[in-house]
Design a protein around this motif. Structure first.
Motif, short mmCIF file in Angstrom:
data_model
loop_
_atom_site.label_atom_id
_atom_site.label_comp_id
_atom_site.label_asym_id
_atom_site.label_seq_id
_atom_site.Cartn_x
_atom_site.Cartn_y
_atom_site.Cartn_z
N ILE A 219 12.76 6.07 -86.75
CA ILE A 219 13.95 6.06 -87.62
C ILE A 219 15.01 7.03 -87.10
CG2 ILE A 219 14.77 6.67 -89.93
CD1 ILE A 219 12.11 5.59 -91.01
N PHE A 220 14.57 8.26 -86.69
CA PHE A 220 15.53 9.24 -86.17
C PHE A 220 16.16 8.75 -84.88
CE2 PHE A 220 13.65 12.46 -89.02
CZ PHE A 220 14.81 13.08 -89.45
N ALA A 221 15.36 8.09 -84.01
CA ALA A 221 15.92 7.57 -82.76
C ALA A 221 16.97 6.50 -83.03
CB ALA A 221 14.79 7.02 -81.90
N MET A 222 16.70 5.63 -84.01
CA MET A 222 17.67 4.59 -84.34
C MET A 222 18.94 5.19 -84.93
SD MET A 222 15.14 1.67 -85.92
CE MET A 222 16.50 0.56 -86.24
N ILE A 223 18.80 6.21 -85.79
CA ILE A 223 19.99 6.87 -86.36
C ILE A 223 20.82 7.54 -85.27
CG2 ILE A 223 20.73 8.73 -87.88
CD1 ILE A 223 18.33 8.06 -89.67
N PHE A 224 20.14 8.21 -84.32
CA PHE A 224 20.85 8.87 -83.22
C PHE A 224 21.62 7.86 -82.39
CE2 PHE A 224 21.00 10.33 -78.83
CZ PHE A 224 21.64 11.56 -78.97
N MET A 225 20.98 6.72 -82.10
CA MET A 225 21.66 5.71 -81.29
C MET A 225 22.87 5.13 -82.02
SD MET A 225 18.41 3.73 -79.57
CE MET A 225 19.48 2.58 -78.72
N ILE A 226 22.75 4.96 -83.34
CA ILE A 226 23.88 4.41 -84.10
C ILE A 226 25.04 5.40 -84.13
CG2 ILE A 226 24.61 3.72 -86.41
CD1 ILE A 226 21.78 2.57 -86.79
N LEU A 227 24.74 6.69 -84.35
CA LEU A 227 25.81 7.70 -84.45
C LEU A 227 26.44 7.98 -83.09
CD1 LEU A 227 24.16 10.23 -86.93
CD2 LEU A 227 25.93 8.54 -87.42
N HIS A 228 25.70 7.87 -82.03
CA HIS A 228 26.23 8.17 -80.70
C HIS A 228 26.18 6.93 -79.81
CE1 HIS A 228 24.79 11.99 -82.44
NE2 HIS A 228 25.79 12.56 -81.76
N TRP A 229 26.56 5.82 -80.41
CA TRP A 229 26.47 4.57 -79.66
C TRP A 229 27.39 4.56 -78.44
CZ3 TRP A 229 23.55 0.88 -78.47
CH2 TRP A 229 24.02 -0.31 -77.93
N ALA A 230 28.59 5.14 -78.58
CA ALA A 230 29.53 5.15 -77.46
C ALA A 230 28.96 5.94 -76.29
CB ALA A 230 30.86 5.77 -77.91
N ALA A 231 28.40 7.11 -76.58
CA ALA A 231 27.83 7.92 -75.50
C ALA A 231 26.62 7.22 -74.88
CB ALA A 231 27.41 9.28 -76.06
N VAL A 232 25.82 6.60 -75.69
CA VAL A 232 24.67 5.88 -75.16
C VAL A 232 25.10 4.73 -74.28
CG1 VAL A 232 22.69 4.47 -75.82
CG2 VAL A 232 23.18 6.55 -77.08
N LYS A 233 26.17 4.04 -74.74
CA LYS A 233 26.68 2.92 -73.95
C LYS A 233 27.22 3.38 -72.61
CE LYS A 233 29.54 -1.19 -74.56
NZ LYS A 233 30.50 -1.88 -75.46
N ALA A 234 27.95 4.52 -72.63
CA ALA A 234 28.49 5.06 -71.38
C ALA A 234 27.37 5.47 -70.43
CB ALA A 234 29.40 6.25 -71.69
N ILE A 235 26.36 6.12 -70.97
CA ILE A 235 25.22 6.52 -70.13
C ILE A 235 24.54 5.29 -69.53
CG2 ILE A 235 22.94 7.58 -70.20
CD1 ILE A 235 24.05 9.48 -72.34
N TRP A 236 24.39 4.26 -70.36
CA TRP A 236 23.76 3.03 -69.87
C TRP A 236 24.57 2.40 -68.75
CZ3 TRP A 236 19.15 0.92 -70.63
CH2 TRP A 236 18.94 -0.40 -70.24
N LYS A 237 25.94 2.38 -68.93
CA LYS A 237 26.80 1.80 -67.89
C LYS A 237 26.74 2.62 -66.62
CE LYS A 237 30.17 -0.62 -70.77
NZ LYS A 237 31.60 -0.70 -71.15
N SER A 238 26.79 3.94 -66.77
CA SER A 238 26.75 4.78 -65.58
C SER A 238 25.42 4.63 -64.84
CB SER A 238 26.95 6.25 -65.98
OG SER A 238 25.88 6.67 -66.82
N LYS A 239 24.35 4.49 -65.59
CA LYS A 239 23.06 4.30 -64.97
C LYS A 239 23.00 2.96 -64.26
CE LYS A 239 18.13 4.46 -65.88
NZ LYS A 239 17.07 4.61 -66.91
N SER A 240 23.60 1.92 -64.88
CA SER A 240 23.62 0.60 -64.24
C SER A 240 24.45 0.63 -62.98
CB SER A 240 24.18 -0.44 -65.22
OG SER A 240 23.35 -0.53 -66.37
N GLY A 241 25.65 1.33 -63.05
CA GLY A 241 26.48 1.45 -61.86
C GLY A 241 25.79 2.18 -60.74
N GLN A 242 25.11 3.28 -61.08
CA GLN A 242 24.38 4.03 -60.06
C GLN A 242 23.30 3.16 -59.42
OE1 GLN A 242 25.24 7.09 -59.15
NE2 GLN A 242 23.64 7.11 -57.53
#
Length: 259
Positions: A219-242
């Motif tokens: 539950i805490f992991a899901m809440i963190f992802m919802i609140l920081h979705w933009a940062a998570v998305k950016a990290i995911w994109k940067s990881k995909s680009g790398q």
């Protein structure tokens, strides 16, 4: 006058046949009056052949030792469309020695033990014995199918022999434990039950706590992802680009090596 003797001679066979017929008729009427019924010869022969041609199958005995009962089944000639039908129920025998039996009822004071028999029970003779180690068995005065004894200060082994026409057809033994042994066994059962209950409770508590921790973490992991979705998305994109850049560099190196 001369013709009368000749006429009598002609009538004598007719009178004899009439008398025989009357006798036969009287016998038939008497047989019917007694409840008997004569059957034709063909019917009697057919019934005999049917009896000879019938197939019989025996059911499973209700006991594995001593005396029991079983069904006798007819596998042909049953009424209707039945494949098998019960003809009768008969006795069946197994090995005489039935080993150790289970009492009908027991408590800390007394034990009630049965012999092996089938109804009617008064058809058999019952001999109760007290078995003594390295000594001749002591025959007890009790001759009933069920015996009740009270516990003593030491354990005693009893044996019941079921006899018919002087032959032993079943034998069973019982151990009547002393009062102290029964109390000890009862306390051990209580302790064992309590220890098992404690172990089960501990396992249930552990599983419940683990489940709660895992659920809260998710539950805490899901809440963190919802609140920081933009940062998570950016990290995911940067990881995909790398990952894509690494793949490109690997391809270039492989091409250079090939040249």
């Amino acid at each position: 006058m001369a013709g009368r003797p000749a006429l009598l001679l002609l009538l004598l066979p007719l009178l004899a046949s009439l008398a025989a017929g009357a006798a036969i008729g009287g016998s038939a009427e008497a047989a019917e009056a007694l409840g008997w019924r004569a059957e034709p010869a063909e019917a009697a022969a057919g019934g005999l052949n049917a009896t000879v041609s019938t197939e019989v199958e025996f059911g499973v005995c209700t006991v594995t030792c001593g005396i029991g009962i079983r069904e006798v089944l007819l596998t042909s000639g049953c009424p209707g469309t039945e494949a098998k039908c019960i003809v009768r129920v008969e006795e069946c025998r197994g090995p005489v020695d039935c080993g150790w039996g289970t009492p009908i009822s027991e408590d800390l004071a007394c034990v009630k033990m049965p012999c092996i028999y089938i109804r009617p029970e008064n058809r058999f003779k019952y001999v109760w014995k007290m078995l003594i180690l390295n000594k001749t068995a002591l025959i007890l005065p009790n001759d009933s199918a069920i015996m009740e004894v009270c516990r003593d200060t030491h354990s005693v082994t009893f044996q019941c022999e079921t006899q018919e026409n002087g032959n032993i057809i079943a034998s069973v033994k019982y151990t009547v434990y002393a009062k102290t042994e029964m109390q000890t066994k009862k306390s051990r059962r209580t302790e064992t039950g309590q220890s098992r209950r404690t172990t089960t409770d501990a396992i249930l508590v552990f599983c419940l706590a683990t489940g709660i921790i895992v659920t809260v973490s998710v539950i805490f992991a899901m809440i963190f992802m919802i609140l920081h979705w933009a940062a998570v998305k950016a990290i995911w994109k940067s990881k995909s680009g790398q990952d894509n850049q690494d793949k490109k560099l690997a391809n270039k190196r492989s091409l250079c090596n090939m040249e």
